[in-house]
Design a protein around this motif. Structure first.
Motif, PDB file in Angstrom:
ATOM      1  N   LEU A 131       0.452   6.514  -2.220  1.00  0.00           N
ATOM      2  CA  LEU A 131       1.144   5.304  -3.065  1.00  0.00           C
ATOM      3  C   LEU A 131       1.974   4.560  -1.876  1.00  0.00           C
ATOM      4  N   ASP A 132       2.422   5.191  -0.815  1.00  0.00           N
ATOM      5  CA  ASP A 132       3.001   4.281   0.007  1.00  0.00           C
ATOM      6  C   ASP A 132       2.042   3.181   0.743  1.00  0.00           C
ATOM      7  N   ILE A 133       0.720   3.721   1.053  1.00  0.00           N
ATOM      8  CA  ILE A 133      -0.091   2.687   1.833  1.00  0.00           C
ATOM      9  C   ILE A 133      -0.333   1.815   0.711  1.00  0.00           C
ATOM     10  N   ALA A 134      -0.796   2.034  -0.596  1.00  0.00           N
ATOM     11  CA  ALA A 134      -1.006   1.240  -1.427  1.00  0.00           C
ATOM     12  C   ALA A 134      -0.079   0.170  -1.694  1.00  0.00           C
ATOM     13  N   CYS A 135       1.009   0.545  -1.663  1.00  0.00           N
ATOM     14  CA  CYS A 135       2.155  -0.485  -2.059  1.00  0.00           C
ATOM     15  C   CYS A 135       2.701  -1.315  -0.852  1.00  0.00           C
ATOM     16  N   CYS A 136       2.385  -0.569   0.301  1.00  0.00           N
ATOM     17  CA  CYS A 136       3.007  -1.294   1.594  1.00  0.00           C
ATOM     18  C   CYS A 136       2.438  -1.385   2.776  1.00  0.00           C
ATOM     19  N   LEU A 137       1.183  -0.366   3.030  1.00  0.00           N
ATOM     20  CA  LEU A 137       0.666  -0.555   4.332  1.00  0.00           C
ATOM     21  C   LEU A 137      -0.776  -0.764   4.467  1.00  0.00           C
ATOM     22  N   ASN A 138      -1.326  -1.275   3.312  1.00  0.00           N
ATOM     23  CA  ASN A 138      -2.993  -1.604   3.294  1.00  0.00           C
ATOM     24  C   ASN A 138      -3.228  -2.666   4.359  1.00  0.00           C
ATOM     25  N   GLY A 139      -4.003  -2.378   5.197  1.00  0.00           N
ATOM     26  CA  GLY A 139      -4.365  -3.425   6.116  1.00  0.00           C
ATOM     27  C   GLY A 139      -3.682  -3.305   7.385  1.00  0.00           C
ATOM     28  N   TYR A 140      -2.840  -2.182   7.344  1.00  0.00           N
ATOM     29  CA  TYR A 140      -2.121  -1.709   8.613  1.00  0.00           C
ATOM     30  C   TYR A 140      -3.086  -1.043   9.828  1.00  0.00           C
ATOM     31  N   THR A 141      -2.718  -0.961  10.923  1.00  0.00           N
ATOM     32  CA  THR A 141      -3.474  -0.164  12.029  1.00  0.00           C
ATOM     33  C   THR A 141      -3.204   1.413  11.979  1.00  0.00           C
ATOM     34  N   LEU A 142      -4.154   2.447  12.034  1.00  0.00           N
ATOM     35  CA  LEU A 142      -3.596   3.695  11.886  1.00  0.00           C
ATOM     36  C   LEU A 142      -2.275   4.174  12.683  1.00  0.00           C
ATOM     37  N   GLU A 143      -2.236   3.507  13.868  1.00  0.00           N
ATOM     38  CA  GLU A 143      -0.965   3.994  14.809  1.00  0.00           C
ATOM     39  C   GLU A 143       0.243   3.260  13.959  1.00  0.00           C
ATOM     40  N   GLU A 144       0.057   2.235  13.336  1.00  0.00           N
ATOM     41  CA  GLU A 144       1.293   1.728  12.526  1.00  0.00           C
ATOM     42  C   GLU A 144       1.392   2.502  11.245  1.00  0.00           C
ATOM     43  N   ILE A 145       0.718   2.952  10.410  1.00  0.00           N
ATOM     44  CA  ILE A 145       0.507   3.779   9.419  1.00  0.00           C
ATOM     45  C   ILE A 145       1.166   5.083   9.830  1.00  0.00           C
ATOM     46  N   THR A 146       0.951   5.616  10.706  1.00  0.00           N
ATOM     47  CA  THR A 146       0.992   6.781  11.079  1.00  0.00           C
ATOM     48  C   THR A 146       2.725   6.883  11.683  1.00  0.00           C
ATOM     49  N   ASN A 147       2.887   5.865  12.567  1.00  0.00           N
ATOM     50  CA  ASN A 147       4.609   5.743  12.910  1.00  0.00           C
ATOM     51  C   ASN A 147       5.377   5.562  11.790  1.00  0.00           C
ATOM     52  N   LEU A 148       5.231   4.630  10.785  1.00  0.00           N
ATOM     53  CA  LEU A 148       5.919   4.445   9.594  1.00  0.00           C
ATOM     54  C   LEU A 148       6.181   5.637   8.768  1.00  0.00           C
ATOM     55  N   LEU A 149       5.041   6.098   8.438  1.00  0.00           N
ATOM     56  CA  LEU A 149       5.048   7.339   7.523  1.00  0.00           C
ATOM     57  C   LEU A 149       5.827   8.579   8.238  1.00  0.00           C
ATOM     58  N   GLN A 150       5.600   8.713   9.558  1.00  0.00           N
ATOM     59  CA  GLN A 150       6.346   9.716  10.256  1.00  0.00           C
ATOM     60  C   GLN A 150       7.639   9.525  10.501  1.00  0.00           C
ATOM     61  N   ALA A 151       8.080   8.240  10.532  1.00  0.00           N
ATOM     62  CA  ALA A 151       9.739   8.053  10.622  1.00  0.00           C
ATOM     63  C   ALA A 151      10.232   8.033   9.092  1.00  0.00           C
ATOM     64  N   HIS A 152       9.643   8.078   8.174  1.00  0.00           N
ATOM     65  CA  HIS A 152      10.112   8.104   6.918  1.00  0.00           C
ATOM     66  C   HIS A 152      10.242   9.509   6.399  1.00  0.00           C
ATOM     67  N   TYR A 153       9.045  10.315   6.489  1.00  0.00           N
ATOM     68  CA  TYR A 153       9.109  11.685   6.212  1.00  0.00           C
ATOM     69  C   TYR A 153       9.557  12.737   7.037  1.00  0.00           C
ATOM     70  N   GLY A 154       9.576  12.254   8.359  1.00  0.00           N
ATOM     71  CA  GLY A 154      10.178  13.159   9.345  1.00  0.00           C
ATOM     72  C   GLY A 154       9.034  14.130  10.106  1.00  0.00           C
ATOM     73  N   ARG A 155       7.716  14.090   9.766  1.00  0.00           N
ATOM     74  CA  ARG A 155       6.459  14.856  10.318  1.00  0.00           C
ATOM     75  C   ARG A 155       5.398  14.044  10.322  1.00  0.00           C
ATOM     76  N   SER A 156       4.546  14.573  11.179  1.00  0.00           N
ATOM     77  CA  SER A 156       3.104  13.794  11.223  1.00  0.00           C
ATOM     78  C   SER A 156       2.390  13.754  10.108  1.00  0.00           C
ATOM     79  N   MET A 157       1.764  12.535   9.747  1.00  0.00           N
ATOM     80  CA  MET A 157       0.918  12.372   8.801  1.00  0.00           C
ATOM     81  C   MET A 157      -0.493  12.224   8.939  1.00  0.00           C
ATOM     82  N   LYS A 158      -0.867  12.616  10.142  1.00  0.00           N
ATOM     83  CA  LYS A 158      -2.388  12.348  10.409  1.00  0.00           C
ATOM     84  C   LYS A 158      -3.125  13.232   9.498  1.00  0.00           C
ATOM     85  N   TYR A 159      -2.713  14.372   9.077  1.00  0.00           N
ATOM     86  CA  TYR A 159      -3.343  15.276   8.378  1.00  0.00           C
ATOM     87  C   TYR A 159      -3.743  14.641   6.979  1.00  0.00           C
TER      88      TYR A 159
END
Length: 216
Positions: A131-159
């Motif tokens: 839902l985060d990607i659908a609402c906010c991050l569609n079209g971002y690079t993998l690095e951008e998505i990972t960094n933003l999600l990790q900053a928000h959730y406090g842990r790696s989101m790669k899995y």
């Protein structure tokens, strides 16, 4: 016995195990074709050869739609050309302007329910990331998505991102850097946020980067 077996739209490993559990169930020269949106199921079942079916390009989509709609190889009357082009964009299967205007905001229930199956099969964490990607991050690079999600959730989101990729909910774009959702999948995610917010005039989801506002 030599067979041709087609298993369409598989979404559970139990389906594969029950119908095509082992190669020696069938005679030599048999072919088993499996279609699924979840590539992880194929890996679990040790499928030897896989092929990613790519969508039609715009020209191919235009030709297919006008043949189905008008039974010819040209738009008739020509005034429908813009409507057909809009229909291809939304992939909604309708050629009426009022319907297309509606699909820009709300998915047809049948389409929504088909796409919702993949979402419902996700774990709670993957659902939030989706839902985060659908609402906010569609079209971002993998690095951008990972960094933003990790900053928000406090842990790696790669899995979690890999899970969404395996279920064909997000894919690496044609430029090899940006990760994208199909428009219908993105809209489905926003529809889910809307459904969860019926008692609220607006809702910020997840990262808080985007506020989805809906009339009360």
């Amino acid at each position: 016995m030599k067979v041709l077996l087609v298993l369409d739209d598989v979404d559970d490993s139990k389906q594969l195990q029950a119908i095509a559990g082992e190669p020696d169930w069938f005679g030599g020269g048999s072919r088993v074709i499996i279609t699924t949106r979840d590539t992880h199921l194929l890996k679990l079942h040790a499928v030897e050869r896989t092929y990613c079916v790519h969508g039609l390009n715009r020209e191919e989509s235009f030709k297919l739609l006008i043949w189905k709609a008008f039974k010819t190889n040209s738009v008739s009357p020509p005034s429908y050309a813009d409507v057909v082009d809009c229909a291809i964009t939304h992939a909604a299967g309708h050629v009426w302007e009022s319907a297309l205007d509606h699909f820009e905001k709300h998915l047809d229930n049948k389409i929504h329910n088909m796409l919702r199956v993949s979402f419902d099969a996700l774990g709670k964490q993957e659902q939030s990331v989706f839902l985060d990607i659908a609402c906010c991050l569609n079209g971002y690079t993998l690095e951008e998505i990972t960094n933003l999600l990790q900053a928000h959730y406090g842990r790696s989101m790669k899995y979690h991102i890999r899970v969404l990729d395996e279920k064909s909910l997000i894919k690496n774009g044609i430029w090899g850097k940006k990760w994208i959702m199909h428009d219908l999948i993105e809209n489905m995610g926003k529809e889910i946020v809307l459904e969860e917010s019926l008692d609220m005039p607006g809702r910020k989801h997840g990262l808080g980067l985007l506020t989805l506002e809906y009339p009360g």
